[in-house]
Motif scaffolding. Structure first.
Motif, PDB file in Angstrom:
ATOM      1  N   GLU A   1       0.817  -1.213   0.000  1.00 23.90           N
ATOM      2  CA  GLU A   1       0.000   0.000   0.000  1.00 23.90           C
ATOM      3  C   GLU A   1       0.851   1.264   0.000  1.00 23.90           C
ATOM      4  OE1 GLU A   1      -2.630  -0.248   3.295  1.00 23.90           O
ATOM      5  OE2 GLU A   1      -3.835  -1.881   2.437  1.00 23.90           O
ATOM      6  N   LYS A   2       2.156   1.107   0.168  1.00 26.80           N
ATOM      7  CA  LYS A   2       3.048   2.265   0.174  1.00 26.80           C
ATOM      8  C   LYS A   2       3.350   2.771  -1.237  1.00 26.80           C
ATOM      9  CE  LYS A   2       5.372   1.075   4.510  1.00 26.80           C
ATOM     10  NZ  LYS A   2       6.683   0.754   5.151  1.00 26.80           N
ATOM     11  N   CYS A   3       2.771   2.139  -2.229  1.00 27.78           N
ATOM     12  CA  CYS A   3       2.917   2.606  -3.622  1.00 27.78           C
ATOM     13  C   CYS A   3       1.528   2.771  -4.226  1.00 27.78           C
ATOM     14  CB  CYS A   3       3.741   1.615  -4.441  1.00 27.78           C
ATOM     15  SG  CYS A   3       3.889   2.080  -6.183  1.00 27.78           S
ATOM     16  N   PRO A   4       0.915   3.956  -4.057  1.00 28.40           N
ATOM     17  CA  PRO A   4      -0.438   4.142  -4.589  1.00 28.40           C
ATOM     18  C   PRO A   4      -0.488   4.390  -6.097  1.00 28.40           C
ATOM     19  CG  PRO A   4       0.312   6.127  -3.494  1.00 28.40           C
ATOM     20  CD  PRO A   4       1.378   5.102  -3.275  1.00 28.40           C
ATOM     21  N   TYR A   5       0.667   4.748  -6.699  1.00 25.78           N
ATOM     22  CA  TYR A   5       0.627   5.135  -8.116  1.00 25.78           C
ATOM     23  C   TYR A   5       1.944   4.719  -8.766  1.00 25.78           C
ATOM     24  CZ  TYR A   5      -1.203   8.062 -11.937  1.00 25.78           C
ATOM     25  OH  TYR A   5      -1.731   8.515 -13.119  1.00 25.78           O
ATOM     26  N   TYR A   6       1.837   3.965  -9.871  1.00 22.17           N
ATOM     27  CA  TYR A   6       3.046   3.514 -10.571  1.00 22.17           C
ATOM     28  C   TYR A   6       2.737   3.473 -12.066  1.00 22.17           C
ATOM     29  CZ  TYR A   6       7.449   0.972 -11.213  1.00 22.17           C
ATOM     30  OH  TYR A   6       8.728   0.609 -11.570  1.00 22.17           O
ATOM     31  N   LEU A   7       3.585   4.171 -12.841  1.00 20.22           N
ATOM     32  CA  LEU A   7       3.463   4.175 -14.299  1.00 20.22           C
ATOM     33  C   LEU A   7       4.760   3.656 -14.909  1.00 20.22           C
ATOM     34  CD1 LEU A   7       1.937   7.733 -14.875  1.00 20.22           C
ATOM     35  CD2 LEU A   7       0.701   5.588 -14.584  1.00 20.22           C
ATOM     36  N   ALA A   8       4.624   2.937 -16.011  1.00 22.81           N
ATOM     37  CA  ALA A   8       5.814   2.455 -16.721  1.00 22.81           C
ATOM     38  C   ALA A   8       5.591   2.572 -18.225  1.00 22.81           C
ATOM     39  CB  ALA A   8       6.122   1.013 -16.331  1.00 22.81           C
ATOM     40  N   LYS A   9       6.610   3.088 -18.926  1.00 20.03           N
ATOM     41  CA  LYS A   9       6.600   3.134 -20.384  1.00 20.03           C
ATOM     42  C   LYS A   9       7.919   2.536 -20.878  1.00 20.03           C
ATOM     43  CE  LYS A   9       4.569   6.393 -22.748  1.00 20.03           C
ATOM     44  NZ  LYS A   9       3.232   5.827 -23.020  1.00 20.03           N
ATOM     45  N   MET A  10       7.913   2.135 -22.132  1.00 19.03           N
ATOM     46  CA  MET A  10       9.097   1.458 -22.672  1.00 19.03           C
ATOM     47  C   MET A  10       9.536   2.114 -23.973  1.00 19.03           C
ATOM     48  SD  MET A  10       9.493  -2.589 -23.517  1.00 19.03           S
ATOM     49  CE  MET A  10      10.880  -3.198 -24.490  1.00 19.03           C
ATOM     50  N   VAL A  11      10.877   2.286 -24.104  1.00 20.61           N
ATOM     51  CA  VAL A  11      11.459   2.814 -25.342  1.00 20.61           C
ATOM     52  C   VAL A  11      12.560   1.862 -25.805  1.00 20.61           C
ATOM     53  CG1 VAL A  11      10.927   5.196 -24.725  1.00 20.61           C
ATOM     54  CG2 VAL A  11      13.159   4.255 -24.140  1.00 20.61           C
TER      55      VAL A  11
END
Length: 790
Positions: free
Chosen positions: A215-225
């Motif tokens: 719960e200590k990570c409410p938001y995570y985004l990942a993109k790839m190049v």
């Protein structure tokens, strides 16, 4: 550190006096600690025309340098100086960082008219072994001789060093946030940077899987190049990083830092080929080892957040990445992380591991989820433009962020009352618009939506008033005396009653004492007149301090014995302290102990010795003083450790509030008298205490005596007298008890003084005698009493 050249990308400040702007920003509540300018007078671009060895040195060179207006001679020790090189020349009179002034001099007998400079000597780079070994800075062949070198390099910048208040959030730690602050002060609009990309059809979800287990990570985004080409950063990125106090590494790492300083959102770039196809965000294991980018082994614990490849850690979330997924010169595929982690956890981890960084500072202050999105898109844009990256479509995300808007409704009068000045609603509209706060105005009521970038502002009128006030100008606040209602200072609650009781008892000649709340088991078993069980300490310091008392009487007896041993024969004590039972119920007790001669007058040979009636008088004086006159009575009661014929319970409004009597002779041979009452019950009587003014009409007093059976209590007669007397009878007092001559052996005479009064008129003899005769009749009938004639 805020670069004003960088700020110009977002807001027009071209014609602003930057020192004056710093003053305006400081007055508006963000303290500009220093205004640092990179401009150095007497710097020029020069060209080395000739370079020969110094005759008296193996490392110095004598250079003939064209500086545009003339050719001058300079002795230089740099290993890379050579003929045809364009260089930065500090002429005599230039003052370099460290207050180092350049002067004409002779170096080992050869005249030198200036200094050819490295960037670290101008304060534009950190002095390290690497920068020192680079030698003097080499300008490109197009550099115009005689021109101002810092302007040519784009390094003639002004830097604001900010002292941001701890309650201000992350927004002044990045350039776009600070641009909004300047925009509010100058009332100018902000332009955000370009973030568009050209993604291919291939989607990141075909190559990557995300799982968040904390719960200590409410938001995570990942993109790839993909197809990234690691190399040199473009000059503008390198220059801006230098201005902000960071050194350039390569285009990929620099873009990560650049976006962080732009949006305030730290990013992390993983080498996708080293990472694999999965990320799991979770809490670390206790004593788990992990090697960070600085090649040091860190010992983690269960409170740390880690990014793993599903099995092993690859990053300490929000603090530092791992060596096992580091981006290097062979990297071609990159996974970009943009996330929000628990701020408290990040601060604790960074402090424990001594890994305070630019990223951990920003994570520790909290982040705006909107900029978390914008930052990852901006990074993709820059990687595509300056690292040749191919952007895969789609974003893998984990989203548990509360996106409720912060809305506050208030009236203009509420803001004005808080600030102490009058600001019109039109001026408030202007200030809210400058702040970029959307609002709706309905008559005098504003409904304001606070933007997410201002995490430091809560949806209440206090914070809005502060924002309006600081932009309107604190100098407009007028000094006035506070307008407050005047009220009488007084004690309230139990303090009031403690003070009342203590004042009265001292005035009656008693001395206050304070004793321990903890007593011995033997003391705790004395005077158990209430159904209360003592609390026994599990780990007492000593046996005599092992029980929490429920009565103060044994403690006062100890004080009496202490005084008696020191030849003090007349002891008059009181104590007001809290007691507790096994269930932690608290009760404040007022306890009095009296022994000896209360009053001595040797001249008249008058002595008033303490007895039951004296201590009863002290008690009644106290209760009357506290407004409880005619509301208390006594009931004969057998009380443990009290004299069986000299003890009673004290009744207030039909409820027992304490005890009074003589200590049992088997416990103490001396004539010791005590009473103890509950202050808690005095504070909450069944009937409230009412103020009754003194009558302006005279009173009438009459005495009478009744002969009754010896076993008849006086209270029985008093009750009937009061009931028969009605409202005109205001007081009844027993003033004599007689047995002896003219009275039978099994009888006694009780004499009473009666006081009559009518608050509305003067009583006549007929009115008094009518009531007086009714009292006599009722007592004779109901108590089998006879009126005593003589």
């Amino acid at each position: 550190m805020i670069s004003l050249n960088w700020i110009k990308d977002y807001i027009d400040i071209e014609n602003e006096d930057l020192k004056e702007l710093a003053v305006k920003i400081t007055k508006a509540g963000v303290n500009v600690e220093k205004v640092i300018t990179n401009h150095i007078a007497n710097l020029v671009i020069g060209e080395v025309l000739e370079c020969t060895k110094h005759p008296d040195s193996d490392h110095l060179n004598i250079c003939s340098v064209n500086i545009g207006t003339e050719t001058t001679q300079i002795v230089c020790g740099a290993h890379n100086v050579r003929k045809g090189l364009k260089v930065i020349v500090a002429l005599p009179g230039a003052i370099l960082p460290g207050n180092f002034e350049i002067k004409k001099s002779a170096i080992r007998g050869v005249e030198s008219n200036g200094m050819i400079c490295a960037l670290f000597e101008l304060g534009l780079e950190e002095k390290t072994e690497e920068t020192y070994n680079k030698g003097i800075h080499e300008l490109d062949d197009n550099a115009p001789v005689g021109a101002e070198p810092l302007n040519y390099l784009g390094l003639d910048d002004t830097i604001y060093e900010l002292d941001v208040h701890k309650h201000r959030n992350n927004d002044c730690y990045y350039h776009i946030g600070f641009a909004y602050e300047i925009g509010a002060i100058l009332n100018k609009k902000i332009t955000l940077p370009e973030s568009t990309t050209n993604p291919i059809e291939d989607n990141i979800k075909n190559h990557f899987e995300l799982k968040v287990e904390t719960e200590k990570c409410p938001y995570y985004l990942a993109k790839m190049v993909t197809n990234v080409k690691v190399g040199e950063s473009p000059e503008f990125i390198k220059k801006r990083l230098v201005s902000a106090g960071m050194r350039s590494i390569n285009n990929v790492v620099d873009i990560s830092n650049y976006v962080m300083l732009e949006y305030g959102q730290p990013l992390h770039f993983f080498d996708k080929d080293k990472l694999g196809n999965k990320i799991v965000v979770k809490e670390a294991k206790d004593n788990e080892e992990f090697i960070t980018l600085d090649e040091k082994t860190r010992i983690l614990n269960a409170n740390d957040i880690v990014i793993t490849d599903g099995t092993n850690p690859v990053c300490i979330a929000g603090v530092m990445g791992g060596l096992n997924t580091e981006v290097d010169h062979n990297t071609t595929n990159i996974l970009i992380e943009s996330a929000i982690f628990d701020a408290v956890s990040i601060r604790n981890t960074a402090a424990r591991l001594n890994l305070k960084s630019e990223a951990s500072i920003r994570y520790g202050k909290g982040l705006n989820y909107e900029y978390t999105n914008d930052a990852i898109e901006r990074a993709c844009h820059l990687l595509e433009k300056y690292a040749g990256a191919t952007i895969l479509s789609g974003t893998v995300s984990h989203d548990k962020v509360n996106k409720d808007k912060k809305i506050v409704t208030f009236e203009t009068s509420a803001v004005n009352k808080m600030l102490g000045i009058e600001i019109s609603k039109e001026d408030m509209k202007v200030e809210l618009s400058r702040l970029g706060f959307d609002y709706v105005l309905n008559d005098e009521e504003f409904t304001v939506t606070i933007p997410n970038r201002r995490l430091d502002i809560d949806p209440n009128v206090n914070d809005i008033a502060e924002e309006i006030g600081r932009l309107y100008g604190y100098h407009n606040l007028v000094s006035t005396l506070p307008k407050v209602g005047i009220r009488k200072g007084r004690y309230i609650g139990d303090v009031k009653y403690r003070k009342l009781a203590s004042f009265r008892l001292r005035s009656l000649g008693l001395n206050e004492t304070k004793t321990y709340t903890l007593v011995s088991p033997e003391m705790a078993n004395l005077f158990k007149y209430q159904d209360k069980e003592n609390l026994i300490l599990p780990n007492p310091m000593s046996v005599d301090k092992s029980v929490i008392r429920t009565t103060l009487i044994p403690s006062l007896l100890n004080v009496y014995e202490y005084n008696k041993a020191r030849k003090v024969n007349d002891v008059f004590l009181y104590e007001i302290s809290k007691t507790y039972d096994k269930d932690y119920n608290e009760d404040t007790k007022i306890t009095v102990l009296m022994k000896g001669n209360y009053m001595n007058n040797n001249f008249n040979n008058v002595t008033v010795k303490t007895d039951y009636y004296l201590i009863k008088g002290i008690l009644e004086n106290l209760l009357d003083y506290m407004g409880l006159k005619n509301r208390y009575s006594y009931e004969v009661k057998q009380i443990p450790n009290m004299h069986p014929y000299m003890s009673a319970s004290i009744i207030l409004d039909r409820e027992e509030i304490g005890i009074i009597g003589r200590v049992h002779p088997s416990l103490k041979k001396d004539d010791i008298y005590v009473f103890e009452i509950s202050l808690n019950k005095l504070m909450k009587p069944i009937k409230p205490i009412k103020f009754k003014p003194s009558s302006i009409y005279p009173t009438v007093s009459k005495d009478l005596a009744f002969v009754v059976d010896k076993n008849t209590p006086s209270l029985e007669l008093e009750t009937i007298i009061k009931k028969s007397g009605g409202r005109l009878l205001t007081n009844v007092e027993v003033f004599d008890v007689y047995t002896g001559d003219k009275i039978k052996e099994n009888e006694k005479s009780l004499a009473y003084s009666l006081t009559f009064n009518d608050p509305n008129q003067t009583l006549t003899d007929e009115e008094v005698m009518e009531v007086f005769n009714k009292i006599i009749k009722d007592v004779e009938t109901k108590c089998n009493a006879k009126l005593r004639d003589n």
